[in-house]
Design a protein around this motif. Structure first.
Motif, PDB file in Angstrom:
ATOM      1  N   ILE A  59       0.850  -1.190   0.000  1.00 22.37           N
ATOM      2  CA  ILE A  59       0.000   0.000   0.000  1.00 22.37           C
ATOM      3  C   ILE A  59       0.886   1.242   0.000  1.00 22.37           C
ATOM      4  O   ILE A  59       1.666   1.465   0.924  1.00 22.37           O
ATOM      5  N   LEU A  95      -3.564   5.396  -0.886  1.00 24.59           N
ATOM      6  CA  LEU A  95      -4.459   5.956   0.126  1.00 24.59           C
ATOM      7  C   LEU A  95      -5.265   7.111  -0.469  1.00 24.59           C
ATOM      8  O   LEU A  95      -6.489   7.174  -0.315  1.00 24.59           O
ATOM      9  N   HIS A 117      -7.765   5.787  -3.238  1.00 27.75           N
ATOM     10  CA  HIS A 117      -8.732   4.754  -2.847  1.00 27.75           C
ATOM     11  C   HIS A 117      -8.472   3.428  -3.563  1.00 27.75           C
ATOM     12  O   HIS A 117      -9.413   2.712  -3.937  1.00 27.75           O
ATOM     13  N   SER A 145      -6.190   1.204  -2.089  1.00 27.68           N
ATOM     14  CA  SER A 145      -5.430   0.434  -1.083  1.00 27.68           C
ATOM     15  C   SER A 145      -6.064  -0.910  -0.769  1.00 27.68           C
ATOM     16  O   SER A 145      -5.383  -1.838  -0.330  1.00 27.68           O
ATOM     17  N   SER A 180     -13.390   0.339   4.865  1.00 29.09           N
ATOM     18  CA  SER A 180     -13.783   1.632   5.412  1.00 29.09           C
ATOM     19  C   SER A 180     -14.428   1.447   6.781  1.00 29.09           C
ATOM     20  O   SER A 180     -15.418   0.709   6.912  1.00 29.09           O
ATOM     21  N   ASN A 217      -8.860   5.338   4.355  1.00 31.13           N
ATOM     22  CA  ASN A 217      -7.699   5.814   3.600  1.00 31.13           C
ATOM     23  C   ASN A 217      -7.298   7.223   4.036  1.00 31.13           C
ATOM     24  O   ASN A 217      -6.113   7.543   4.161  1.00 31.13           O
TER      25      ASN A 217
END
Length: 402
Positions: A142, A147, A150, A152, A156, A213
């Protein structure tokens, strides 16, 4: 409605957020902060009779929102107006200089600060985010870019919807959220909750909108600078641009200065309820949707950003580059093509939190902007038909007019 709009509306329903956008979402503020000049705003509105804009915002009230305020900057100058009511049961309109929770417009501010750190050589966009946030044991695949983009794969913390499956997160809807709306969450608590869930996909292989993120991005700012994200936001953006109406509230539940009341209309045990949620603890959206602002400040910020005043040209170009599978999302903002007889491409990042939301649109050079807020009322808004139609009409009036 297109597939992108349909997916985002499902997300809004999942988290119980009052949708008014096609995207979602330390330092204490004091009520004594300076307010924009109300008389000046009134003179601007009175000086430009633009009934088409007034009719466009009235449409949002007609479909169930309690109130709306809007500011437009274009070749005709500045126009401000409002429709609906400031408070249910009263007749006064929302203040045109009012403050409001901007929801996921916060993400554009966060992305800008991260990219400023990239410009200064303190962060590398394609380095592992774990290099800057070692405490979370993040997958080293990652990157910081993932991040902001969006991509990654991180769940959420507010709840997720991916590949046809809805997955609950922390309390973010209905009576459970109402009962917990003054609870303080620590950002690390939100991240650890999200990381306790399986990744939605391998990093960089797909796209999914995740508030976590940007909670991570906010923490990255703090880790790299040694200051709270609120302090760094003030130092880098709010103070230089004179955004006196913009606040990073931390866990403070209030809204300083003039503002409309916001309401949450929801079902509990088969009964419809309406609750005043103007006061709520925004810490559950740390870095992802917690900021408060005004239509004037959002205009100033977005115009400065797209006009090249906050980032070097190469990084602004990276920010504006849409991910192929990401519904038009770049790094902290979104790109949308309007019809050829309009203004072509526009950039935006709308946002919502329970009871209110914000709109922030601009042409690529920042010369024409639309900034607005809406507040929830005591009726259910049709998010599938009427809301997208009202938004489409509004964008046509601003970006397709003469």
């Amino acid at each position: 409605m297109n597939v992108n709009q349909s997916k985002m509306l499902r997300i809004f329903r999942r988290v119980g957020v009052m949708a008014l956008a096609v995207t979602l979402l330390a330092g204490a503020a004091t009520p004594g902060m300076a307010a924009p000049d109300t008389m000046a705003a009134s003179k601007v509105a009175a000086g430009q009779e633009r009934p088409e804009l007034q009719a466009a915002i009235q449409e949002f009230v007609d479909i169930g929102f309690a109130g709306m305020q809007m500011r437009v900057h274009d070749q005709q100058g500045e126009w401000v107006g409002s429709a609906g009511v400031r408070k249910l049961g009263e007749t006064a309109k929302p203040p045109t200089n009012g403050r409001f929770r901007i929801g996921s417009n916060t993400k554009t501010f966060i992305a800008t600060v991260v990219l400023q750190l990239v410009a200064e050589g303190k962060v590398r966009l394609d380095n592992p985010a774990a290099d800057y946030l070692p405490q979370f044991g993040l997958d080293r695949r990652i990157t910081v870019r993932m991040l902001l983009q969006h991509t990654s794969g991180v769940f959420s913390h507010t709840g997720d919807y991916y590949d046809g499956t809805a997955m609950p997160g922390i309390p973010s809807a209905g009576q459970e959220w109402v009962d917990n709306r003054f609870r303080t969450y620590r950002p690390a608590e939100l991240v650890r909750f999200a990381l306790s869930k399986p990744a939605l996909f391998a990093p960089g292989t797909s796209w999914n909108y995740s508030n976590t993120n940007y909670t991570l991005a906010g923490l990255l700012i703090e880790q790299v600078t040694g200051r709270s994200y609120a302090e760094e936001m003030q130092r880098r953006i709010l103070r230089p641009l004179g955004l006196s109406g913009t606040v990073v509230p931390g866990a403070w539940s209030g809204i300083p200065g003039p503002h409309a009341r916001s309401y949450y209309h929801y079902q509990d045990a088969g009964q419809w309820r309406t609750v005043d949620v103007t006061r709520q603890n925004p810490s559950w959206l740390f870095g992802a949707g917690d900021m408060i602002s005004t239509t004037q400040d959002l205009h100033t910020f977005f115009s400065a950003l797209l006009g090249g005043k906050l980032l070097p040209a190469p990084l602004l170009a990276e920010m504006r580059k849409a991910h192929p599978g990401g519904n038009g999302f770049g790094l902290g903002l979104r790109v949308q093509d309007v019809s050829p007889d309009c203004d072509g491409t526009i950039f935006f990042h709308n946002g919502s939190t329970i009871g209110s939301g914000a709109l922030m649109y601009s042409t690529p050079d920042g010369s024409k902007t639309l900034t607005a807020s809406v507040t929830g009322g005591n009726t259910e808004v049709d998010l599938v038909g009427e809301y997208p139609a009202a938004l489409d009409n509004l964008l046509k009036e601003v970006f397709c007019g003469e």
